[in-house]
Design a protein around this motif. Structure first.
Motif, PDB file in Angstrom:
ATOM      1  N   GLU A 317      25.604  21.245  45.796  1.00  0.00           N
ATOM      2  CA  GLU A 317      24.856  22.438  46.216  1.00  0.00           C
ATOM      3  C   GLU A 317      25.820  23.583  46.522  1.00  0.00           C
ATOM      4  OE1 GLU A 317      22.194  21.959  49.604  1.00  0.00           O
ATOM      5  OE2 GLU A 317      22.543  24.062  50.139  1.00  0.00           O
ATOM      6  N   LEU A 320      27.156  24.966  43.329  1.00  0.00           N
ATOM      7  CA  LEU A 320      26.138  25.782  42.669  1.00  0.00           C
ATOM      8  C   LEU A 320      26.002  27.144  43.345  1.00  0.00           C
ATOM      9  CD1 LEU A 320      23.757  26.026  40.649  1.00  0.00           C
ATOM     10  CD2 LEU A 320      22.315  25.458  42.615  1.00  0.00           C
ATOM     11  N   ARG A 321      25.944  27.118  44.684  1.00  0.00           N
ATOM     12  CA  ARG A 321      25.797  28.386  45.405  1.00  0.00           C
ATOM     13  C   ARG A 321      26.968  29.319  45.075  1.00  0.00           C
ATOM     14  NH1 ARG A 321      22.066  28.731  49.634  1.00  0.00           N
ATOM     15  NH2 ARG A 321      20.845  26.820  49.921  1.00  0.00           N
ATOM     16  N   MET A 322      28.155  28.754  44.979  1.00  0.00           N
ATOM     17  CA  MET A 322      29.301  29.592  44.630  1.00  0.00           C
ATOM     18  C   MET A 322      29.147  30.115  43.204  1.00  0.00           C
ATOM     19  SD  MET A 322      32.428  27.506  46.354  1.00  0.00           S
ATOM     20  CE  MET A 322      32.915  27.805  48.041  1.00  0.00           C
ATOM     21  N   ALA A 323      28.667  29.255  42.284  1.00  0.00           N
ATOM     22  CA  ALA A 323      28.515  29.673  40.888  1.00  0.00           C
ATOM     23  C   ALA A 323      27.513  30.813  40.757  1.00  0.00           C
ATOM     24  CB  ALA A 323      28.084  28.486  40.030  1.00  0.00           C
ATOM     25  N   VAL A 324      26.488  30.825  41.598  1.00  0.00           N
ATOM     26  CA  VAL A 324      25.502  31.905  41.472  1.00  0.00           C
ATOM     27  C   VAL A 324      25.834  33.109  42.345  1.00  0.00           C
ATOM     28  CG1 VAL A 324      23.661  30.316  40.807  1.00  0.00           C
ATOM     29  CG2 VAL A 324      23.898  31.013  43.214  1.00  0.00           C
ATOM     30  N   GLY A 325      27.017  33.104  42.968  1.00  0.00           N
ATOM     31  CA  GLY A 325      27.460  34.331  43.618  1.00  0.00           C
ATOM     32  C   GLY A 325      27.754  34.255  45.097  1.00  0.00           C
ATOM     33  N   ALA A 326      27.696  33.055  45.713  1.00  0.00           N
ATOM     34  CA  ALA A 326      28.025  32.964  47.132  1.00  0.00           C
ATOM     35  C   ALA A 326      29.525  33.144  47.323  1.00  0.00           C
ATOM     36  CB  ALA A 326      27.586  31.617  47.685  1.00  0.00           C
ATOM     37  N   ARG A 327      29.893  33.955  48.309  1.00  0.00           N
ATOM     38  CA  ARG A 327      31.311  34.049  48.679  1.00  0.00           C
ATOM     39  C   ARG A 327      31.657  32.855  49.555  1.00  0.00           C
ATOM     40  NH1 ARG A 327      31.321  40.058  51.262  1.00  0.00           N
ATOM     41  NH2 ARG A 327      30.706  41.229  49.417  1.00  0.00           N
ATOM     42  N   PRO A 403      34.652  25.448  43.339  1.00  0.00           N
ATOM     43  CA  PRO A 403      33.303  25.341  42.770  1.00  0.00           C
ATOM     44  C   PRO A 403      33.227  24.426  41.543  1.00  0.00           C
ATOM     45  CG  PRO A 403      34.223  27.561  42.492  1.00  0.00           C
ATOM     46  CD  PRO A 403      35.107  26.836  43.447  1.00  0.00           C
ATOM     47  N   LEU A 407      30.856  21.216  41.554  1.00  0.00           N
ATOM     48  CA  LEU A 407      29.728  21.040  40.627  1.00  0.00           C
ATOM     49  C   LEU A 407      29.798  19.699  39.906  1.00  0.00           C
ATOM     50  CD1 LEU A 407      29.452  24.616  39.138  1.00  0.00           C
ATOM     51  CD2 LEU A 407      27.589  23.312  40.181  1.00  0.00           C
TER      52      LEU A 407
ATOM     53  N   ALA B  82      33.002  36.635  43.105  1.00  0.00           N
ATOM     54  CA  ALA B  82      31.691  36.147  43.537  1.00  0.00           C
ATOM     55  C   ALA B  82      30.615  37.147  43.130  1.00  0.00           C
ATOM     56  CB  ALA B  82      31.681  35.918  45.051  1.00  0.00           C
ATOM     57  N   TYR B 114      22.297  36.036  47.336  1.00  0.00           N
ATOM     58  CA  TYR B 114      23.691  36.494  47.479  1.00  0.00           C
ATOM     59  C   TYR B 114      23.908  37.878  46.882  1.00  0.00           C
ATOM     60  CZ  TYR B 114      24.279  31.692  48.824  1.00  0.00           C
ATOM     61  OH  TYR B 114      24.155  30.497  49.475  1.00  0.00           O
TER      62      TYR B 114
END
Ligand SMILES: Nc1ncnc2c1ncn2[C@@H]1O[C@H](COP(=O)(O)OP(=O)(O)O)[C@@H](O)[C@H]1O
Ligand SMILES: [Mg+2]
Lengths: 410, 232
Positions: A317, A320-327, A403, A407, B82, B114
């Motif tokens: 998770e 994934l969050r990092m892949a979709v743009g989480a810093r 990330p 993943l 990011a 995000y």
């Protein structure tokens, strides 16, 4: 407008609710910790307040002395022996003594024109009002001239005013004590909180000691120059210890007791009690708080443990969050928020539990301590700190994950 | 288009040191125009995933440079990367990578969480995106209540939700049966026809045949790069 922390908070609450059993088990540690801290502090403080209050109510600078035949070996027990006016006079001259007075009193029916009432009649000397910290409400005090002339004048307490005169000004009115008429010249109220040992502190009549001795107090055990007890007030609390030993010396000499003999009187020095009590209470509170802190710490380690497991379980998770743009900081906040939300909810539940426990053990006689805000704030904020401190490592670990590896996890 | 959407120069990624050194990418140069549908094929271990991670801003090259949508990825901070992943890239993975306890819509909304600044219409955007992949009637379903093909559609909806310039799909049909694979590829084809640039990784020639251009890799190098004018 969306608040920036709102989603973080919502998703933290969401992921905690997704694993209800685990969340509950994690919370349990903190709930018990906070409850322990709260209950222990409030019970400790509550007990302390209760005792200090009752000790404080007897003037903190006051000592009293009464005959006591129970000390020493049974074969050497002596009869009840009162004190003499000379003892009192000698004590009055000791340095550091603010006031000293003899106690000579007895319960009598008091009769006014319209009704009657039982009250304690005190035969007083010139230092009595000062020693008892009594102030005149209406009228005036008994003078030393009236004392030496054995006048039939009286100063009465407010309970007597209420009962016999329905709160109307009684100065100038007459009462009969044991059929002897007295003129009321003043009224007094005892200092607030003087209610001690459950007695009504304002139910008394003060008359000159000389008058009392001549016409009222016919106790076969008391000679004309004797009193039942002595009340001593020091200039300050620190003087009391020294005064106590000097009084002990004076009384032993007057009663023919050597220094190593068991005394036939007892000196009640409340200030000494109070100090040693406060000290032992402090130790107890510290001990209780330490126990609470340890349970909180255990709760904190529990939080950290479960959060570490949670981070491992949710590695994909996180990836994934990092892949979709989480810093990285978003991930850090996500897990830190979860730990803090967990701690806040546990902290509140813990307060509730702690309150319940204190209520059961303190009962109803200590309401103030049950709601003590400083204890609530202390135990609640310690839960919060535990959450942040022990939530940080897992959250930090989560935010440092790579990330790509995350993943691929599992 | 005068400037390509993707341009790489001598892109190199090295794992290990000395005798154990592996060049997962070994001097890769290519350009991809906006609107292309590129398949990268090659044997397992040939460096396809490494290349895709690099293009998606999940990894950094050891040597060489790459530009995507005018940005020099090698020079960007973690924060900027990011943001780049959030706004420019949409990822589709072989294992779908859906959050199992969340609904299809919540999964699709994840990238929007995000986005800075946040958008007001996150729910509506997620629903539109689900409609685009034909999943309007499964908005509230959790991944466990969906078939593999449906899960991958939800994952594609998630990749599309914030209108990325580049869709990166690493073996998107690798976990699907052939019938479902065909459906998913038809969907990607349709999306490409609507103008989305797609880079797809596969080791399956039939899947690669959906693309308009096929790049072949071997040992971290490009060994072939051909355009197929007609797609099935
Ligand atoms: N994190 C890593 N550490 C070491 N070697 C790696 C790592 N990731 C990939 N590799 C190696 O790089 C090469 C390319 O891998 P990858 O890009 O995953 O290939 P593909 O996706 O084409 O199967 C392989 O030899 C692989 O073992
Ligand atoms: Mg691969």
């Amino acid at each position: 407008m969306r608040l920036p922390g709102y989603t973080t908070l919502k998703s933290a609450a969401g992921s905690l609710l997704e694993r209800p059993l685990r969340t509950l088990l994690t919370m349990l540690g903190i709930i018990i910790g906070v409850a322990a801290v709260y209950a222990m502090l409030s019970i400790g403080e509550g007990a302390k307040e209760k005792i200090l209050k009752s000790i404080d109510s007897v003037n903190a600078r006051t000592m009293s002395i009464y005959p006591d035949w129970s000390q020493g070996r049974a074969s050497r027990r002596r009869p009840w022996r009162p004190f003499s006016d000379k003892d009192v006079e000698q004590i009055q001259t000791l340095p550091g003594v603010y006031a000293a007075t003899g106690d000579l009193s007895r319960q009598y029916p008091i009769v006014s024109e319209t009704s009657d009432w039982n009250a304690n009649v005190n035969g007083i000397d010139a230092q009595y009002l000062k020693a008892k910290d009594l102030e005149i409400d209406q009228g005036r005090p008994i003078t030393s001239v009236e004392i030496s002339r054995r006048e039939t004048v009286a100063v009465i307490g407010t309970s007597v005013v209420r009962s016999l005169f329905r709160d109307q000004n009684p100065v100038g009115r007459r009462i009969k004590i044991n059929n002897i008429p007295f003129t009321i010249i003043g009224t007094v109220t005892s200092s607030a909180g003087d209610n001690w040992a459950g007695r009504d502190p304002d139910n008394f009549v003060l008359i000159p000691r000389t008058t009392g001795r001549a016409r009222l107090f016919g106790d076969h055990r008391l000679a004309r120059n004797q009193v039942r007890g002595i009340v001593i007030v020091g200039e300050s609390q620190q003087d009391l210890g020294r005064i106590e030993s000097e009084v002990d010396y004076i009384l032993r000499r007057a009663r023919g007791l050597s220094a190593d003999e068991a005394p036939d009187f007892r000196i009640f020095n409340f200030s000494a009690n109070r100090q040693s009590y406060a000290k032992s209470q402090k130790t107890l509170s510290l001990l209780l708080a330490t126990m609470g802190a340890v349970s909180l710490l255990v709760g904190g380690v529990g939080v950290m443990n479960i959060m570490l497991v949670s981070v491992t379980e949710r590695t994909r998770e996180i990836g994934l969050r990092m892949a979709v743009g989480a810093r990285r900081s978003d991930i850090l906040w996500q897990f830190l928020t979860e730990a803090v939300v967990l701690s806040i909810i546990s902290g509140l539940l813990g307060l509730g539990l702690g309150y319940g426990v204190s209520k059961i053990s303190l009962g109803t006689d200590n309401i103030e301590m049950l709601f003590a805000p400083h204890i609530a704030v202390l135990s609640f904020s310690s839960a919060l700190i535990i959450g942040v401190v022990f939530g940080f490592l897992p959250a930090h670990n989560a935010s440092r994950l790579n990330p790509i590896d995350a993943l691929r996890h599992e | 288009m005068n400037t390509p959407l993707i341009k790489t120069e001598n892109l190199t990624k090295i794992y290990g040191r000395g005798a154990a050194e592996i060049r997962a990418l070994d001097g890769v140069d290519f350009e991809i125009e906006s609107g292309e549908f590129v398949a990268i094929i090659g044997a397992s271990g040939s460096g396809k995933s490494t290349l895709m991670n690099m293009l998606g801003g999940l990894d950094r090259p050891d040597l060489g440079r790459m530009f995507i949508a005018g940005q020099d990825l090698g020079q960007m901070s973690n924060k900027a990367l990011a943001k780049f992943r959030n706004e420019t890239i949409g990822f589709v993975f072989q294992q779908f990578q859906l959050l199992p306890k969340k609904s299809a819509r919540a999964n699709v909304m994840l990238p929007l969480q995000y986005r800075r600044p946040r958008r007001e219409d996150e729910k509506a955007l997620a629903e539109q995106s689900l409609a685009r992949v034909g999943m309007s009637d499964r908005i509230a379903h959790k991944p466990t209540e969906l078939s593999g093909g449906q899960q991958q559609r939800v994952a594609i909806a998630r990749a599309l939700v914030d209108a990325p310039e580049l869709l990166l799909a690493d073996e998107p049909t690798g976990a699907l049966d052939s019938k479902t694979s065909t459906d998913v590829m038809a969907l990607l084809k349709k999306l490409n026809a609507q103008g989305i640039t797609i880079v797809l990784i596969t080791h399956d020639a039939d899947i690669a045949a959906y693309a308009t251009r096929i790049i072949t890799m071997r040992d971290g190098k490009i060994t072939a790069d051909e355009r197929t004018e007609k797609a099935p």
